[in-house]
Design a protein around this motif. Structure first.
Motif, PDB file in Angstrom:
ATOM      1  N   THR A 124      -7.104  39.923 -22.364  1.00  0.00           N
ATOM      2  CA  THR A 124      -6.387  38.709 -22.785  1.00  0.00           C
ATOM      3  C   THR A 124      -7.209  37.444 -22.538  1.00  0.00           C
ATOM      4  O   THR A 124      -6.784  36.356 -22.900  1.00  0.00           O
ATOM      5  CB  THR A 124      -5.040  38.581 -22.051  1.00  0.00           C
ATOM      6  N   PHE A 125      -8.372  37.583 -21.919  1.00  0.00           N
ATOM      7  CA  PHE A 125      -9.197  36.414 -21.595  1.00  0.00           C
ATOM      8  C   PHE A 125      -9.850  35.805 -22.823  1.00  0.00           C
ATOM      9  O   PHE A 125     -10.119  34.606 -22.860  1.00  0.00           O
ATOM     10  CB  PHE A 125     -10.285  36.762 -20.587  1.00  0.00           C
ATOM     11  N   VAL A 126     -10.180  36.645 -23.805  1.00  0.00           N
ATOM     12  CA  VAL A 126     -10.753  36.181 -25.069  1.00  0.00           C
ATOM     13  C   VAL A 126     -10.075  36.956 -26.191  1.00  0.00           C
ATOM     14  O   VAL A 126      -9.666  38.097 -26.004  1.00  0.00           O
ATOM     15  CB  VAL A 126     -12.289  36.368 -25.142  1.00  0.00           C
ATOM     16  N   THR A 127      -9.952  36.330 -27.346  1.00  0.00           N
ATOM     17  CA  THR A 127      -9.321  37.008 -28.476  1.00  0.00           C
ATOM     18  C   THR A 127     -10.366  37.832 -29.231  1.00  0.00           C
ATOM     19  O   THR A 127     -11.568  37.525 -29.166  1.00  0.00           O
ATOM     20  CB  THR A 127      -8.689  35.998 -29.456  1.00  0.00           C
TER      21      THR A 127
ATOM     22  N   LYS B  76     -16.300  33.212 -10.368  1.00  0.00           N
ATOM     23  CA  LYS B  76     -15.194  33.177  -9.408  1.00  0.00           C
ATOM     24  C   LYS B  76     -14.276  32.028  -9.806  1.00  0.00           C
ATOM     25  O   LYS B  76     -14.732  30.910 -10.040  1.00  0.00           O
ATOM     26  CB  LYS B  76     -15.713  32.930  -8.000  1.00  0.00           C
ATOM     27  N   LYS B  77     -12.991  32.328  -9.915  1.00  0.00           N
ATOM     28  CA  LYS B  77     -11.994  31.277 -10.102  1.00  0.00           C
ATOM     29  C   LYS B  77     -10.822  31.626  -9.201  1.00  0.00           C
ATOM     30  O   LYS B  77     -10.135  32.625  -9.409  1.00  0.00           O
ATOM     31  CB  LYS B  77     -11.533  31.159 -11.545  1.00  0.00           C
ATOM     32  N   GLY B  78     -10.641  30.797  -8.163  1.00  0.00           N
ATOM     33  CA  GLY B  78      -9.612  31.102  -7.172  1.00  0.00           C
ATOM     34  C   GLY B  78      -9.926  32.429  -6.521  1.00  0.00           C
ATOM     35  O   GLY B  78     -11.044  32.675  -6.096  1.00  0.00           O
ATOM     36  N   ALA B  79      -8.943  33.320  -6.489  1.00  0.00           N
ATOM     37  CA  ALA B  79      -9.130  34.633  -5.872  1.00  0.00           C
ATOM     38  C   ALA B  79      -9.538  35.697  -6.885  1.00  0.00           C
ATOM     39  O   ALA B  79      -9.558  36.874  -6.567  1.00  0.00           O
ATOM     40  CB  ALA B  79      -7.835  35.057  -5.182  1.00  0.00           C
ATOM     41  N   ILE B  80      -9.872  35.280  -8.106  1.00  0.00           N
ATOM     42  CA  ILE B  80     -10.208  36.237  -9.154  1.00  0.00           C
ATOM     43  C   ILE B  80     -11.712  36.242  -9.410  1.00  0.00           C
ATOM     44  O   ILE B  80     -12.351  35.203  -9.500  1.00  0.00           O
ATOM     45  CB  ILE B  80      -9.472  35.896 -10.473  1.00  0.00           C
ATOM     46  N   LEU B  81     -12.266  37.431  -9.533  1.00  0.00           N
ATOM     47  CA  LEU B  81     -13.654  37.623  -9.911  1.00  0.00           C
ATOM     48  C   LEU B  81     -13.664  38.162 -11.334  1.00  0.00           C
ATOM     49  O   LEU B  81     -12.987  39.144 -11.636  1.00  0.00           O
ATOM     50  CB  LEU B  81     -14.339  38.630  -8.983  1.00  0.00           C
ATOM     51  N   ILE B  82     -14.408  37.497 -12.211  1.00  0.00           N
ATOM     52  CA  ILE B  82     -14.578  37.933 -13.598  1.00  0.00           C
ATOM     53  C   ILE B  82     -16.048  38.268 -13.780  1.00  0.00           C
ATOM     54  O   ILE B  82     -16.919  37.499 -13.365  1.00  0.00           O
ATOM     55  CB  ILE B  82     -14.197  36.821 -14.594  1.00  0.00           C
ATOM     56  N   VAL B  83     -16.332  39.392 -14.416  1.00  0.00           N
ATOM     57  CA  VAL B  83     -17.703  39.763 -14.734  1.00  0.00           C
ATOM     58  C   VAL B  83     -17.749  40.088 -16.225  1.00  0.00           C
ATOM     59  O   VAL B  83     -16.987  40.921 -16.705  1.00  0.00           O
ATOM     60  CB  VAL B  83     -18.185  40.986 -13.923  1.00  0.00           C
ATOM     61  N   LEU B  84     -18.640  39.393 -16.944  1.00  0.00           N
ATOM     62  CA  LEU B  84     -18.870  39.672 -18.355  1.00  0.00           C
ATOM     63  C   LEU B  84     -20.241  40.318 -18.481  1.00  0.00           C
ATOM     64  O   LEU B  84     -21.199  39.829 -17.874  1.00  0.00           O
ATOM     65  CB  LEU B  84     -18.832  38.387 -19.186  1.00  0.00           C
ATOM     66  N   MET B  85     -20.331  41.395 -19.242  1.00  0.00           N
ATOM     67  CA  MET B  85     -21.584  42.131 -19.389  1.00  0.00           C
ATOM     68  C   MET B  85     -21.884  42.330 -20.867  1.00  0.00           C
ATOM     69  O   MET B  85     -20.996  42.695 -21.633  1.00  0.00           O
ATOM     70  CB  MET B  85     -21.462  43.512 -18.745  1.00  0.00           C
ATOM     71  N   THR B  86     -23.156  42.109 -21.248  1.00  0.00           N
ATOM     72  CA  THR B  86     -23.586  42.372 -22.617  1.00  0.00           C
ATOM     73  C   THR B  86     -25.027  42.839 -22.600  1.00  0.00           C
ATOM     74  O   THR B  86     -25.680  42.845 -21.564  1.00  0.00           O
ATOM     75  CB  THR B  86     -23.397  41.125 -23.513  1.00  0.00           C
ATOM     76  N   ARG B  87     -25.532  43.213 -23.764  1.00  0.00           N
ATOM     77  CA  ARG B  87     -26.933  43.627 -23.896  1.00  0.00           C
ATOM     78  C   ARG B  87     -27.837  42.414 -23.964  1.00  0.00           C
ATOM     79  O   ARG B  87     -27.454  41.368 -24.471  1.00  0.00           O
ATOM     80  CB  ARG B  87     -27.135  44.424 -25.181  1.00  0.00           C
TER      81      ARG B  87
ATOM     82  N   THR C 184     -20.227  31.101 -23.414  1.00  0.00           N
ATOM     83  CA  THR C 184     -19.161  30.717 -24.344  1.00  0.00           C
ATOM     84  C   THR C 184     -17.895  31.522 -24.073  1.00  0.00           C
ATOM     85  O   THR C 184     -16.795  30.968 -23.955  1.00  0.00           O
ATOM     86  CB  THR C 184     -19.622  30.921 -25.802  1.00  0.00           C
ATOM     87  N   LEU C 185     -18.045  32.838 -23.955  1.00  0.00           N
ATOM     88  CA  LEU C 185     -16.880  33.677 -23.695  1.00  0.00           C
ATOM     89  C   LEU C 185     -16.362  33.480 -22.275  1.00  0.00           C
ATOM     90  O   LEU C 185     -15.150  33.524 -22.039  1.00  0.00           O
ATOM     91  CB  LEU C 185     -17.227  35.147 -23.949  1.00  0.00           C
ATOM     92  N   GLY C 186     -17.260  33.222 -21.320  1.00  0.00           N
ATOM     93  CA  GLY C 186     -16.853  32.953 -19.948  1.00  0.00           C
ATOM     94  C   GLY C 186     -15.985  31.710 -19.839  1.00  0.00           C
ATOM     95  O   GLY C 186     -14.997  31.690 -19.104  1.00  0.00           O
ATOM     96  N   LYS C 187     -16.346  30.659 -20.576  1.00  0.00           N
ATOM     97  CA  LYS C 187     -15.541  29.419 -20.565  1.00  0.00           C
ATOM     98  C   LYS C 187     -14.136  29.689 -21.082  1.00  0.00           C
ATOM     99  O   LYS C 187     -13.146  29.188 -20.548  1.00  0.00           O
ATOM    100  CB  LYS C 187     -16.219  28.342 -21.413  1.00  0.00           C
ATOM    101  N   LYS C 188     -14.048  30.479 -22.146  1.00  0.00           N
ATOM    102  CA  LYS C 188     -12.726  30.810 -22.697  1.00  0.00           C
ATOM    103  C   LYS C 188     -11.921  31.639 -21.698  1.00  0.00           C
ATOM    104  O   LYS C 188     -10.744  31.394 -21.502  1.00  0.00           O
ATOM    105  CB  LYS C 188     -12.890  31.546 -24.025  1.00  0.00           C
TER     106      LYS C 188
ATOM    107  N   VAL D 187     -12.199  31.762 -18.351  1.00  0.00           N
ATOM    108  CA  VAL D 187     -11.784  30.936 -17.216  1.00  0.00           C
ATOM    109  C   VAL D 187     -10.635  30.018 -17.628  1.00  0.00           C
ATOM    110  O   VAL D 187      -9.690  29.802 -16.862  1.00  0.00           O
ATOM    111  CB  VAL D 187     -12.987  30.123 -16.676  1.00  0.00           C
ATOM    112  N   GLY D 188     -10.689  29.489 -18.821  1.00  0.00           N
ATOM    113  CA  GLY D 188      -9.631  28.610 -19.313  1.00  0.00           C
ATOM    114  C   GLY D 188      -8.282  29.295 -19.460  1.00  0.00           C
ATOM    115  O   GLY D 188      -7.245  28.642 -19.460  1.00  0.00           O
ATOM    116  N   ARG D 189      -8.288  30.610 -19.567  1.00  0.00           N
ATOM    117  CA  ARG D 189      -7.028  31.348 -19.760  1.00  0.00           C
ATOM    118  C   ARG D 189      -6.476  31.930 -18.471  1.00  0.00           C
ATOM    119  O   ARG D 189      -5.436  32.567 -18.483  1.00  0.00           O
ATOM    120  CB  ARG D 189      -7.237  32.442 -20.789  1.00  0.00           C
TER     121      ARG D 189
END
Length: 155
Positions: free
Chosen positions: A37-40, A124-135, A146-150, A152-154
């Motif tokens: 749900t973080f990115v469409t 890191k945003k608050g107590a949440i860790l997000i990891v985005l991985m690509t080639r 770009t996708l990380g900003k979206k 975090v915004g959600r």
């Protein structure tokens, strides 16, 4: 079978080990957190490429992973979310860490830690860790930012 699937399991193992090695108590990701749900899908297609089907999410260890299957099997994207605490160990363990400003409370990018053909963005945003991985590829860092900003915004 898509080219990226072997990496999914390797990244799951590495990511779970990284979370387990943190110096703080780890809490499982809240069940309401779904990194899909973080990115469409439209945003992912605009930034990376045409998708082949809807993304899928699954809980692995203390995190939830969202996997994207692309029409071009050379494309890849995974987004992880965890309620685990941020740790300097993640940065210290990085192969080529580069701090990224303007994403969450703290963020860095790493190339080749989990896979020599990959680039990972840790946020890191608050107590949440997000990891985005690509080639690795042309514009990979900007795509992840770009996708990380979206994402975090959600949160």
């Amino acid at each position: 079978m898509a080219i990226w699937k072997p990496r999914r399991w390797a990244s799951a193992l590495v990511y779970s080990v990284a979370l387990a090695a943190m110096d703080s108590t780890i809490h499982a990701a809240p069940p309401t957190i779904d990194p899909c749900t973080f990115v469409t899908p439209a945003e992912v297609e605009q930034v990376i490429g045409k998708l082949k089907g809807a993304p899928t999410s699954e809980t692995l260890g203390d995190g939830v992973r969202c996997s994207y299957n692309f029409a071009d099997e050379n494309n890849e994207l995974e987004i992880w979310a965890s309620g685990g605490a941020w740790s300097k160990l993640l940065h210290k363990d990085a192969k080529q860490p580069v701090m990224v400003k303007g994403l969450g409370d703290e963020a860095f990018m790493d190339r080749g830690k989990n896979d020599p053909e990959a680039v990972d963005l840790y946020i890191k945003k608050g107590a949440i860790l997000i990891v985005l991985m690509t080639r690795k590829g042309p514009g990979d860092e900007e795509k992840l930012k770009t996708l990380g900003k979206k994402a975090v915004g959600r949160l």
